[in-house]
Design an enzyme around this catalytic site. Sequence first.
Site, PDB file in Angstrom:
ATOM      1  N   GLY A  58       0.838  -1.207   0.000  1.00 44.61           N
ATOM      2  CA  GLY A  58       0.000   0.000   0.000  1.00 44.61           C
ATOM      3  C   GLY A  58       0.863   1.244   0.000  1.00 44.61           C
ATOM      4  O   GLY A  58       2.054   1.173  -0.294  1.00 44.61           O
ATOM      5  N   ASN A  59       0.252   2.366   0.293  1.00 42.45           N
ATOM      6  CA  ASN A  59       1.031   3.599   0.406  1.00 42.45           C
ATOM      7  C   ASN A  59       0.379   4.506   1.447  1.00 42.45           C
ATOM      8  O   ASN A  59      -0.658   4.167   2.009  1.00 42.45           O
ATOM      9  CB  ASN A  59       1.183   4.289  -0.957  1.00 42.45           C
ATOM     10  CG  ASN A  59      -0.161   4.648  -1.560  1.00 42.45           C
ATOM     11  OD1 ASN A  59      -0.917   5.436  -1.000  1.00 42.45           O
ATOM     12  ND2 ASN A  59      -0.478   4.043  -2.702  1.00 42.45           N
TER      13      ASN A  59
END
Length: 399
Positions: A208-209
């Site tokens: 993810g980020n």
Amino acid sequence: MLKGKHIILGITGGIAAYKSVTLLRLLVKAGAEVQVVITPSGKEFITPVTLSALSGKPVVSEFFTANTGEWHSHVDLGLWADAMVIAPATASTIGKMANGIADNMLVTTYLSAKAPVFVAPAMDLDMMAHPSTLRNIEALRSYGNHIIEPAAGELASKLVGKGRMEEPERIAEILSEFFASRESLKGKKILITAGPTHEKIDPVRFIGNYSSGKMGYALAEEAAARGADVALVSGPVDVKAINPRIRVIEVESALEMLDACLAEFPAADAAIMCAAVADYRPAERADSKIKREGCSDVELRLVANPDIAATLGKAKRPDQKIAGFALETDNEAANARSKLERKNLDMIVLNSLRDAGAGFRTDTNKVTIISRSGSVREFPLKPKSEVAADILDSLFSPE
Ligand code: CTP
């Protein structure tokens, strides 16, 4: 634009209260229904008789009328209003509003108001410049209140500086412009992507980020507040959409986001690609949890995700517009411009990770908006709600 609008005019105890009479007259003349709420010290500066004569309504100041015991409901008043404007707003009232000190009718009404609130500070220049005042004003801004900045000039103290309440004519104009903007996107359908995407490695892990979704949700709220119907395709985030005109389509991965966008885009007048889409996903996804035993090394092979913005850019009809974002660390403007071309966008919003307060997870952002025609507009650091307004202005009413 003010005709028939319900406006609460809050007046506090400052010299500038005399200007509130002119503001009241202007609002009434423009066709608004105005309910004045005045603080006890406001009445030292201007009499309720003048205000009720001009508004055609009894002025509210106390929680109940002393001789009859009639209760004044701040809740009903808060729901009745289309807008609340506090002019003048003293340092004391601003402090109470910022901190929820509800010891008078004006502040309780403010806390109950669902409508947009405009605050026109007026005070002496040293009070205005005090860190406490500045912090409280910032708090109001963060609640989504609109601050009508005081002008610089000669103050009641004869000192010259910032603190003079904005002129009533301008305040009335700001309200009118605000209501006009509330209608400006009526009938438009806008697709917005927001948040990160999560690319599954196995049932319990993902790539993810740091995107929080705050910018995309702020855009959705602003567009909906201007009357648009919003389809918000959102990756996993903690933010919630408030306006009922926002339809949230929850997705997890880039592929799901692409599918949702492809389904929504044909009906949209515009798309704003605000999501931080993962550029890669694991080539294989394990169906059960990858175990540690017996695996000292794990290699993860990644494959490229589709570029959602570019895919919509290819499908774009002449009557549709697309805005994208570019988060850059080097060669910012040149990279942003080449993204705009490559993805066939009409506009790109550049934020640099070099700017403090801009980018992921913050409540503020500092952007430069570059249009297809080549115009470049740099904006200062602002709350994301105001950045959203600048982006929509640039996309729908380019200069
Ligand atoms: N975007 C998208 N789909 C992707 C990647 C990006 O829709 N798979 C959109 C973003 O929402 C943003 C714009 O494209 O509006 C630019 O995103 P950015 O990550 O800055 O650009 P990339 O094309 O991924 O380029 P790079 O990561 O190499 O800078």
